[in-house]
Design an enzyme around this catalytic site. Structure first.
Site, PDB file in Angstrom:
ATOM      1  N   ARG A   1      11.467  -6.707 -11.900  1.00  0.00           N
ATOM      2  CA  ARG A   1      10.749  -6.163 -10.746  1.00  0.00           C
ATOM      3  C   ARG A   1      11.338  -6.843  -9.512  1.00  0.00           C
ATOM      4  O   ARG A   1      12.514  -6.702  -9.239  1.00  0.00           O
ATOM      5  CB  ARG A   1       9.235  -6.402 -10.935  1.00  0.00           C
ATOM      6  CG  ARG A   1       8.356  -5.544 -10.098  1.00  0.00           C
ATOM      7  CD  ARG A   1       6.886  -5.596 -10.518  1.00  0.00           C
ATOM      8  NE  ARG A   1       6.264  -6.911 -10.412  1.00  0.00           N
ATOM      9  CZ  ARG A   1       4.983  -7.147 -10.678  1.00  0.00           C
ATOM     10  NH1 ARG A   1       4.190  -6.178 -11.069  1.00  0.00           N
ATOM     11  NH2 ARG A   1       4.480  -8.348 -10.556  1.00  0.00           N
TER      12      ARG A   1
ATOM     13  N   HIS B   1       7.415 -14.461 -12.923  1.00  0.00           N
ATOM     14  CA  HIS B   1       6.223 -13.743 -13.379  1.00  0.00           C
ATOM     15  C   HIS B   1       6.441 -13.274 -14.818  1.00  0.00           C
ATOM     16  O   HIS B   1       7.509 -12.766 -15.161  1.00  0.00           O
ATOM     17  CB  HIS B   1       5.974 -12.547 -12.449  1.00  0.00           C
ATOM     18  CG  HIS B   1       4.659 -11.857 -12.682  1.00  0.00           C
ATOM     19  ND1 HIS B   1       3.445 -12.522 -12.637  1.00  0.00           N
ATOM     20  CD2 HIS B   1       4.355 -10.564 -12.945  1.00  0.00           C
ATOM     21  CE1 HIS B   1       2.472 -11.657 -12.870  1.00  0.00           C
ATOM     22  NE2 HIS B   1       2.993 -10.470 -13.058  1.00  0.00           N
TER      23      HIS B   1
ATOM     24  N   LYS C   1      -5.456  -9.731  -4.452  1.00  0.00           N
ATOM     25  CA  LYS C   1      -4.882  -8.427  -4.100  1.00  0.00           C
ATOM     26  C   LYS C   1      -5.821  -7.306  -4.548  1.00  0.00           C
ATOM     27  O   LYS C   1      -6.740  -7.530  -5.338  1.00  0.00           O
ATOM     28  CB  LYS C   1      -3.521  -8.275  -4.779  1.00  0.00           C
ATOM     29  CG  LYS C   1      -3.596  -8.338  -6.312  1.00  0.00           C
ATOM     30  CD  LYS C   1      -2.217  -8.440  -6.940  1.00  0.00           C
ATOM     31  CE  LYS C   1      -2.345  -8.592  -8.439  1.00  0.00           C
ATOM     32  NZ  LYS C   1      -1.065  -8.909  -9.072  1.00  0.00           N
TER      33      LYS C   1
ATOM     34  N   TYR D   1     -19.708  21.129 -15.036  1.00  0.00           N
ATOM     35  CA  TYR D   1     -18.499  21.952 -14.938  1.00  0.00           C
ATOM     36  C   TYR D   1     -17.819  22.110 -16.292  1.00  0.00           C
ATOM     37  O   TYR D   1     -17.705  21.149 -17.059  1.00  0.00           O
ATOM     38  CB  TYR D   1     -17.480  21.287 -14.005  1.00  0.00           C
ATOM     39  CG  TYR D   1     -17.912  21.176 -12.569  1.00  0.00           C
ATOM     40  CD1 TYR D   1     -18.235  22.293 -11.827  1.00  0.00           C
ATOM     41  CD2 TYR D   1     -17.962  19.934 -11.950  1.00  0.00           C
ATOM     42  CE1 TYR D   1     -18.614  22.184 -10.493  1.00  0.00           C
ATOM     43  CE2 TYR D   1     -18.331  19.809 -10.622  1.00  0.00           C
ATOM     44  CZ  TYR D   1     -18.654  20.941  -9.899  1.00  0.00           C
ATOM     45  OH  TYR D   1     -19.018  20.818  -8.589  1.00  0.00           O
TER      46      TYR D   1
ATOM     47  N   CYS E   1     -18.596  14.608 -12.575  1.00  0.00           N
ATOM     48  CA  CYS E   1     -18.271  15.282 -11.309  1.00  0.00           C
ATOM     49  C   CYS E   1     -17.734  14.256 -10.303  1.00  0.00           C
ATOM     50  O   CYS E   1     -17.663  13.063 -10.590  1.00  0.00           O
ATOM     51  CB  CYS E   1     -19.512  15.951 -10.728  1.00  0.00           C
ATOM     52  SG  CYS E   1     -20.440  16.962 -11.891  1.00  0.00           S
ATOM     53  N   MET E   2     -17.405  14.738  -9.121  1.00  0.00           N
ATOM     54  CA  MET E   2     -16.880  13.846  -8.091  1.00  0.00           C
ATOM     55  C   MET E   2     -17.906  12.796  -7.670  1.00  0.00           C
ATOM     56  O   MET E   2     -17.570  11.617  -7.493  1.00  0.00           O
ATOM     57  CB  MET E   2     -16.460  14.673  -6.863  1.00  0.00           C
ATOM     58  CG  MET E   2     -15.789  13.850  -5.784  1.00  0.00           C
ATOM     59  SD  MET E   2     -15.527  14.793  -4.264  1.00  0.00           S
ATOM     60  CE  MET E   2     -14.327  16.001  -4.795  1.00  0.00           C
ATOM     61  N   ASP E   3     -19.171  13.239  -7.534  1.00  0.00           N
ATOM     62  CA  ASP E   3     -20.184  12.366  -6.938  1.00  0.00           C
ATOM     63  C   ASP E   3     -21.378  12.098  -7.848  1.00  0.00           C
ATOM     64  O   ASP E   3     -22.293  11.385  -7.455  1.00  0.00           O
ATOM     65  CB  ASP E   3     -20.725  13.008  -5.653  1.00  0.00           C
ATOM     66  CG  ASP E   3     -19.601  13.552  -4.797  1.00  0.00           C
ATOM     67  OD1 ASP E   3     -18.761  12.748  -4.377  1.00  0.00           O
ATOM     68  OD2 ASP E   3     -19.545  14.783  -4.591  1.00  0.00           O
TER      69      ASP E   3
ATOM     70  N   ARG F   1      -1.629 -18.811 -11.174  1.00  0.00           N
ATOM     71  CA  ARG F   1      -2.025 -17.668 -10.344  1.00  0.00           C
ATOM     72  C   ARG F   1      -3.016 -16.777 -11.090  1.00  0.00           C
ATOM     73  O   ARG F   1      -2.699 -15.653 -11.462  1.00  0.00           O
ATOM     74  CB  ARG F   1      -0.775 -16.844  -9.959  1.00  0.00           C
ATOM     75  CG  ARG F   1       0.344 -17.649  -9.304  1.00  0.00           C
ATOM     76  CD  ARG F   1       1.457 -16.728  -8.804  1.00  0.00           C
ATOM     77  NE  ARG F   1       1.996 -15.871  -9.845  1.00  0.00           N
ATOM     78  CZ  ARG F   1       3.028 -16.189 -10.652  1.00  0.00           C
ATOM     79  NH1 ARG F   1       3.665 -17.342 -10.513  1.00  0.00           N
ATOM     80  NH2 ARG F   1       3.423 -15.355 -11.579  1.00  0.00           N
TER      81      ARG F   1
END
Ligand SMILES: *Cc1c(COP(=O)(O)O)cnc(C)c1O
Length: 334
Positions: free
Chosen positions: A100, A129, A3, A230, A277-279, A186
């Site tokens: 759950r 689980h 997953k 920043y 920063c973002m990038d 699992r």
């Protein structure tokens, strides 16, 4: 368990590669299971999460294994299997303490009787689980195991055959609870080479599968007293070389690791400095002559997923699954 894009490792590369070595795949969502079928995966795929009634026809269409988590869901699945002429596989889900998805062990009789009355379903498994399997204190896991055993005994009382695949263990359970291995386990995070927390018995030796790399995209000397990035959260005390790494929080390099993270360049650890920063983010290499193009390891070698988790105030699972789609996954056969 593949997953969440194979725990961030890239399901398109991981799933076909491991198919010969596993008996079945596990995912959370039906969409993830359909993606696996479209990749050409033919082995059984258990959809472990909750399923909406309107998604049940997809289980017949793509030959997926439904988590039979309620009497209502079994009822819908039985109708769809009957109408479509395609049998639906299911593993019954018992909730022994996660609160759950699944039917509580004290209400399992209704689920078992319903499953026995669905001739168009293949009830291949029954599972639960664990909520605390990675803890050194096994008491809650043992309680959950006991509750699961009660449900298995119910089958004897009802003179019904127990489904052939009984399963309980995630990674923590695999390591800490050998008595709960039953017919199938699992593994998730352990499969990717990472232990689920510091308290597990390391009875299986694993190594992390992933290395996260980048290359220096800029390098310059900066003067003291001129803050970096920043918010001006960091400045050098002496003239230093600052290198820029073309990776940021949009890649899953958490902004909250600002001024805490470290990277490896030529095997040496250097501190990340200034707001991530973002990038992009910056690294202080001091007086070392690090030029553009130099390889940088963000995760791997001496920098463990546990370290990133600590810097970000989270766990290894979130670190791995946060590496975003923008980061190319490259598979290396050693
Ligand atoms: C994710 C998941 C696992 C794997 O958990 P790990 O702790 O990563 O081993 C096992 N079973 C179910 C139902 C899951 O959702």
């Amino acid at each position: 368990m593949v997953k969440a894009n194979a725990y961030g490792h890239g399901v398109d590369g991981v799933a076909p590669f491991i198919e010969p070595y596993v008996d079945a795949f596990g995912v959370a969502l039906v969409e993830e299971a359909i993606h696996l079928r479209r990749l050409g995966i033919t082995k059984p795929i258990l959809v472990a999460g909750g399923t909406l009634p309107e998604q049940v026809p997809l289980f017949a269409e793509y030959d997926l294994t439904l988590t039979g988590s309620s009497v209502e869901l079994l009822d819908i699945a039985e109708q769809i299997a009957r109408q479509s002429g395609k049998r639906i596989k299911t593993h019954l889900k018992i909730d022994t303490g996660m609160e759950r998805v699944g039917v509580h062990e004290y209400e399992a009789e209704g689920l078992i009787l319903k499953a026995a009355a669905c001739p168009h379903l293949d009830v291949e498994g029954i599972y639960t689980h664990l909520a605390n399997s990675e803890l050194g204190d096994r008491s809650f896991s043992l309680l959950q195991l006991e509750r699961f055993q009660e449900v298995l005994h119910l089958y004897e009382r009802l003179s019904l055959p127990v489904p052939s695949l009984r399963h309980v263990c995630n990674s923590g359970g695999i390591l800490n609870l050998p008595q709960a291995h039953f017919d199938m386990v699992r593994p998730g995070i352990l499969f990717y080479g990472i232990y689920p927390g510091p308290e597990v018995e390391r009875v299986v030796e694993v190594q992390p599968a992933v290395t996260w790399r980048a290359r220096v995209s800029y390098s310059k000397r900066i003067r003291p007293g001129r803050p970096v990035s920043y918010g001006s959260l960091w400045q050098a005390e002496a003239e230093s070389r600052i290198v820029t790494i073309p990776c940021g929080y949009a890649d899953g390099y958490f902004r909250r690791m600002t001024n805490r993270a470290q990277v490896l360049i030529r095997g040496k650890k250097y501190p990340q400095v200034g707001r991530i920063c973002m990038d992009q983010f910056m690294v202080n290499v001091g007086d070392d002559e690090i030029d553009i193009g130099e390889d940088v390891v963000l995760l791997g070698g001496g920098i463990r997923a546990e370290d990133l988790a600590e810097w970000a105030g989270t766990n290894e699972y979130e670190v791995l699954t946060s590496i975003s789609a923008r980061v190319p996954r490259v598979y290396v056969r050693e």
